[in-house]
Scaffold this motif. Structure first.
Motif, PDB file in Angstrom:
ATOM      1  N   THR B 204       0.919  -1.094   0.036  1.00 56.20           N
ATOM      2  CA  THR B 204       0.063  -0.015  -0.036  1.00 56.20           C
ATOM      3  C   THR B 204       0.958   1.164  -0.159  1.00 56.20           C
ATOM      4  O   THR B 204       1.815   1.277   0.677  1.00 56.20           O
ATOM      5  N   LEU B 205       0.363   2.315  -0.828  1.00 59.91           N
ATOM      6  CA  LEU B 205       1.293   3.466  -0.647  1.00 59.91           C
ATOM      7  C   LEU B 205       0.782   4.489   0.212  1.00 59.91           C
ATOM      8  O   LEU B 205      -0.541   4.687   0.107  1.00 59.91           O
ATOM      9  N   ASP B 206       1.327   5.186   0.997  1.00 58.97           N
ATOM     10  CA  ASP B 206       1.219   5.987   2.028  1.00 58.97           C
ATOM     11  C   ASP B 206       1.981   7.298   1.916  1.00 58.97           C
ATOM     12  O   ASP B 206       2.927   7.318   0.885  1.00 58.97           O
ATOM     13  N   PHE B 207       1.616   8.178   2.574  1.00 60.00           N
ATOM     14  CA  PHE B 207       2.280   9.715   2.470  1.00 60.00           C
ATOM     15  C   PHE B 207       2.223  10.214   1.239  1.00 60.00           C
ATOM     16  O   PHE B 207       3.099  10.753   0.581  1.00 60.00           O
ATOM     17  N   LEU B 208       1.061  10.246   0.504  1.00 61.93           N
ATOM     18  CA  LEU B 208       1.022  10.584  -0.860  1.00 61.93           C
ATOM     19  C   LEU B 208       0.702  12.155  -0.785  1.00 61.93           C
ATOM     20  O   LEU B 208       0.204  12.763   0.090  1.00 61.93           O
ATOM     21  N   PRO B 209       1.181  12.872  -1.850  1.00 65.15           N
ATOM     22  CA  PRO B 209       0.781  14.414  -1.954  1.00 65.15           C
ATOM     23  C   PRO B 209      -0.684  14.345  -2.224  1.00 65.15           C
ATOM     24  O   PRO B 209      -1.607  13.394  -2.772  1.00 65.15           O
ATOM     25  N   ASN B 210      -1.244  15.615  -2.259  1.00 65.63           N
ATOM     26  CA  ASN B 210      -2.839  15.619  -2.220  1.00 65.63           C
ATOM     27  C   ASN B 210      -3.068  15.399  -3.730  1.00 65.63           C
ATOM     28  O   ASN B 210      -4.214  14.629  -3.800  1.00 65.63           O
ATOM     29  N   ASN B 211      -2.493  15.920  -4.687  1.00 64.10           N
ATOM     30  CA  ASN B 211      -3.041  15.713  -6.094  1.00 64.10           C
ATOM     31  C   ASN B 211      -2.128  14.985  -6.758  1.00 64.10           C
ATOM     32  O   ASN B 211      -1.060  15.566  -7.528  1.00 64.10           O
ATOM     33  N   VAL B 212      -2.179  13.579  -6.668  1.00 69.67           N
ATOM     34  CA  VAL B 212      -1.139  12.680  -6.851  1.00 69.67           C
ATOM     35  C   VAL B 212      -1.097  12.233  -8.496  1.00 69.67           C
ATOM     36  O   VAL B 212      -2.288  11.972  -8.787  1.00 69.67           O
ATOM     37  N   ASP B 213      -0.206  12.345  -9.170  1.00 71.55           N
ATOM     38  CA  ASP B 213      -0.205  11.903 -10.735  1.00 71.55           C
ATOM     39  C   ASP B 213       0.223  10.356 -10.595  1.00 71.55           C
ATOM     40  O   ASP B 213       1.652  10.562 -10.610  1.00 71.55           O
ATOM     41  N   ILE B 214      -0.591   9.620 -10.696  1.00 73.95           N
ATOM     42  CA  ILE B 214      -0.147   8.287 -10.736  1.00 73.95           C
ATOM     43  C   ILE B 214      -0.973   7.366 -11.433  1.00 73.95           C
ATOM     44  O   ILE B 214      -2.205   7.605 -11.428  1.00 73.95           O
ATOM     45  N   LYS B 215      -0.401   6.378 -12.212  1.00 67.82           N
ATOM     46  CA  LYS B 215      -1.333   5.698 -13.239  1.00 67.82           C
ATOM     47  C   LYS B 215      -0.917   4.097 -12.934  1.00 67.82           C
ATOM     48  O   LYS B 215       0.238   3.890 -12.288  1.00 67.82           O
ATOM     49  N   VAL B 216      -1.905   3.350 -13.169  1.00 69.12           N
ATOM     50  CA  VAL B 216      -1.440   1.881 -13.056  1.00 69.12           C
ATOM     51  C   VAL B 216      -0.431   1.527 -14.146  1.00 69.12           C
ATOM     52  O   VAL B 216      -0.556   2.121 -15.447  1.00 69.12           O
ATOM     53  N   GLY B 217       0.480   0.681 -13.609  1.00 67.02           N
ATOM     54  CA  GLY B 217       1.564   0.378 -14.432  1.00 67.02           C
ATOM     55  C   GLY B 217       2.765   1.280 -14.281  1.00 67.02           C
ATOM     56  O   GLY B 217       3.868   1.052 -14.932  1.00 67.02           O
ATOM     57  N   ASP B 218       2.670   2.376 -13.630  1.00 69.93           N
ATOM     58  CA  ASP B 218       3.814   3.234 -13.213  1.00 69.93           C
ATOM     59  C   ASP B 218       4.739   2.402 -12.222  1.00 69.93           C
ATOM     60  O   ASP B 218       4.617   1.554 -11.498  1.00 69.93           O
ATOM     61  N   VAL B 219       6.146   2.214 -12.657  1.00 71.54           N
ATOM     62  CA  VAL B 219       7.231   1.677 -11.915  1.00 71.54           C
ATOM     63  C   VAL B 219       7.591   2.528 -10.816  1.00 71.54           C
ATOM     64  O   VAL B 219       8.029   3.755 -10.744  1.00 71.54           O
ATOM     65  N   LEU B 220       7.656   1.838  -9.617  1.00 77.36           N
ATOM     66  CA  LEU B 220       8.238   2.549  -8.495  1.00 77.36           C
ATOM     67  C   LEU B 220       9.634   2.234  -7.936  1.00 77.36           C
ATOM     68  O   LEU B 220       9.815   0.865  -8.158  1.00 77.36           O
ATOM     69  N   VAL B 221      10.689   2.998  -7.867  1.00 79.24           N
ATOM     70  CA  VAL B 221      11.851   2.933  -7.624  1.00 79.24           C
ATOM     71  C   VAL B 221      12.198   3.439  -6.265  1.00 79.24           C
ATOM     72  O   VAL B 221      11.583   4.460  -5.844  1.00 79.24           O
ATOM     73  N   THR B 222      13.211   2.737  -5.560  1.00 81.79           N
ATOM     74  CA  THR B 222      13.698   3.519  -4.335  1.00 81.79           C
ATOM     75  C   THR B 222      14.386   4.788  -4.429  1.00 81.79           C
ATOM     76  O   THR B 222      14.896   5.205  -5.436  1.00 81.79           O
ATOM     77  N   SER B 223      13.797   5.797  -3.534  1.00 83.68           N
ATOM     78  CA  SER B 223      14.194   7.028  -3.477  1.00 83.68           C
ATOM     79  C   SER B 223      15.625   7.588  -2.912  1.00 83.68           C
ATOM     80  O   SER B 223      16.020   8.496  -2.999  1.00 83.68           O
ATOM     81  N   GLY B 224      16.169   6.458  -1.969  1.00 86.58           N
ATOM     82  CA  GLY B 224      17.185   6.698  -1.371  1.00 86.58           C
ATOM     83  C   GLY B 224      17.147   7.757  -0.266  1.00 86.58           C
ATOM     84  O   GLY B 224      18.069   8.238   0.367  1.00 86.58           O
ATOM     85  N   LEU B 225      16.196   8.135   0.162  1.00 88.56           N
ATOM     86  CA  LEU B 225      15.771   9.132   1.203  1.00 88.56           C
ATOM     87  C   LEU B 225      15.923   8.640   2.739  1.00 88.56           C
ATOM     88  O   LEU B 225      16.451   9.246   3.414  1.00 88.56           O
ATOM     89  N   ASP B 226      15.806   7.232   2.632  1.00 90.65           N
ATOM     90  CA  ASP B 226      15.946   6.639   4.033  1.00 90.65           C
ATOM     91  C   ASP B 226      17.410   6.526   4.274  1.00 90.65           C
ATOM     92  O   ASP B 226      17.986   6.290   5.541  1.00 90.65           O
ATOM     93  N   GLY B 227      18.285   6.448   3.298  1.00 87.70           N
ATOM     94  CA  GLY B 227      19.683   6.664   3.645  1.00 87.70           C
ATOM     95  C   GLY B 227      20.093   4.903   3.888  1.00 87.70           C
ATOM     96  O   GLY B 227      21.348   4.540   4.074  1.00 87.70           O
ATOM     97  N   ARG B 228      19.362   4.162   3.479  1.00 85.90           N
ATOM     98  CA  ARG B 228      19.704   2.767   3.601  1.00 85.90           C
ATOM     99  C   ARG B 228      19.411   1.815   2.305  1.00 85.90           C
ATOM    100  O   ARG B 228      20.647   1.590   1.914  1.00 85.90           O
ATOM    101  N   PHE B 229      18.470   2.210   1.408  1.00 84.25           N
ATOM    102  CA  PHE B 229      18.387   1.619  -0.050  1.00 84.25           C
ATOM    103  C   PHE B 229      19.019   2.507  -0.780  1.00 84.25           C
ATOM    104  O   PHE B 229      18.673   3.759  -0.677  1.00 84.25           O
TER     105      PHE B 229
END
Lengths: 160, 280
Positions: B204-229
């Motif tokens: 499940t995706l969480d902490f979404l911005p209000n007006n999110v531009d996302i479609k079925v089939g979009d690829v999600l990659v690690t953002s590296g913001l956690d400093g781990r991945f």
């Protein structure tokens, strides 16, 4: 000689752990019986002067290490199960095998519920599928086999 | 303890003491950090049994290898050589792109990306507990595995290391209820967090911005913001986008790209800095 015979009990328990941690395909996962509990309950009923709450506690700690749960969860559950089994062990021992199976089923349900309560209070998971009752049913059926197998082992090694 | 559990003390007293011990241990294990050391040693003691429990599968694998005919092997060899050639040509292009990227990053004054150090690991054990999704790997502290280390397979992120022992380690999968991983949409870099929801369900995706531009089939990659991945590894593909009828917030779920149900050989990643630390 006496100690080597008690050793057999622990070997069977470790075989139980082995069976417990063997991977199952996730579709059949809900049917996986609680091997360690079945074997433990047999020895508790058969030789209550050898295997008691203390041994159940130790087996619980070992199982906790293997399954990666917080140390103490299985120890707690096994202690409770051991108590329930030992509380009226003479009564249970004299029941017919199918009646024993029902008792095993209830113990297994108790195991699952306690495990669920612990996991829920620690990890705050709120999903529980009633499918886990299936594994308890399997436990009940398996009890007959475990009972005859372990009785055979107990008699042939003369563990008293 | 021998005295407490002796046959003389009544059953209820034994039970009471056992339960007390169990609860104390439970409390220690959950909330007392130094207890991790005890757990480390206990895990190290039992780890040979993992190898033993894995042996039936190893034998089956070996028998399967032995049963292959020479013809099969030549065919497989040819296929693999072809694949290697393809990958090599891809790599040449990639090398060029990396140089270019580094030059551009230098111009922008942003930090350079570093290569990760990798190590292959084998899964010794999976599916032990119905409520948590963890696997045991055959690499441990001896090989420099550390807590929080990313684990990937050929298709994407699998999870991270959760506990280490001397020769084995335990990893938590991204689909575990307790796991969350910061991701971004590959198409437009919107950042969000993918939370595990049990391995039979999608993330499940969480902490979404209000007006999110996302479609079925979009690829999600690690953002590296956690400093781990490390940044840029594929995590999941968006499988459904729905709107909550009550407050019109989007409910988005995504299927992990890694085949989390059939894990066998995995890669452990070290960022460059981590390896240097180990070598010093």
């Amino acid at each position: 000689m006496k100690s080597s015979r008690t050793f057999i009990i622990w070997i069977t328990l470790f075989i139980g752990i082995f069976l417990q941690i063997l991977p199952w395909t996730s579709s059949l996962y809900m049917l996986k019986p609680h091997w360690v509990m079945l074997i433990l309950v047999y020895w508790l009923l058969a030789l209550p002067h050898r295997i008691g709450i203390g041994s159940a506690f130790i087996m619980g700690i070992i199982l906790d290490l293997f399954t990666g749960t917080a140390i103490g969860i299985h120890a707690f559950i096994f202690s409770v199960i051991a108590y329930l089994a030992l509380f009226r062990f003479q009564l249970i021992r004299n029941l017919a095998l199918w009646q024993q199976s029902i008792i095993i089923f209830l113990l297994s349900v108790c195991y699952d519920l306690l495990l669920f309560l612990f996991e829920m209070s620690i990890y705050h998971i709120i999903t529980m599928s009633p499918m886990i009752l299936l594994s308890s049913v399997i436990d009940g059926f398996l009890w007959t086999w475990i009972y005859f197998l372990l009785r055979q082992i107990r008699r042939s090694f003369g563990i008293k | 303890m021998k005295l407490l559990f002796s046959k003389q003390s009544p059953l209820s007293v034994q039970l009471f003491i056992a339960l007390l011990f169990a609860l104390v241990l439970l409390g220690l294990d959950i909330s007392y950090r130094p207890f991790k050391v005890v757990r480390f040693y206990l895990d190290t003691i039992i780890s040979p049994i993992y190898y033993l429990s894995n042996s039936p599968r190893m034998t089956v694998d070996k028998l399967y290898q032995m049963s292959k005919t020479q013809n099969d092997l030549t065919v497989e060899n040819r296929r693999l050589t072809e694949e290697l050639l393809n990958k090599r040509s891809d790599l040449q292009l990639l090398e060029h792109l990396r140089h270019e990227n580094n030059r551009l990053r230098e111009l922008l004054g942003s930090p350079l990306r570093h290569d990760e150090h990798k190590m292959a690991a084998q899964v010794l054990l999976a599916d032990t507990d119905p409520y948590s999704y963890q696997i045991v790997l055959n690499k441990g502290k001896r090989e420099g595995v550390f807590e929080g280390q990313p684990v990937v397979d050929g298709k994407g992120i699998v999870g991270q290391i959760y506990e280490t022992a001397q020769t084995t380690s335990r990893a938590i999968l991204i689909c575990d209820y307790q796991h969350a991983i910061p991701v971004q949409v590959l198409r437009n870099d919107i950042a969000m967090v993918a939370v595990g929801n049990g391995c039979s369900n999608d993330l499940t995706l969480d902490f979404l911005p209000n007006n999110v531009d996302i479609k079925v089939g979009d690829v999600l990659v690690t953002s590296g913001l956690d400093g781990r991945f490390p940044e840029g590894y594929p995590v999941a593909i968006v499988s459904s986008v729905k709107l909550d009828i009550n407050d019109s917030t989007p409910i988005i779920s995504a299927t992990p790209t890694a085949d989390l149900k059939r894990l066998r050989y995995l890669l452990l990643l070290w960022a460059e800095a981590g390896v240097n630390e180990d070598e010093e």
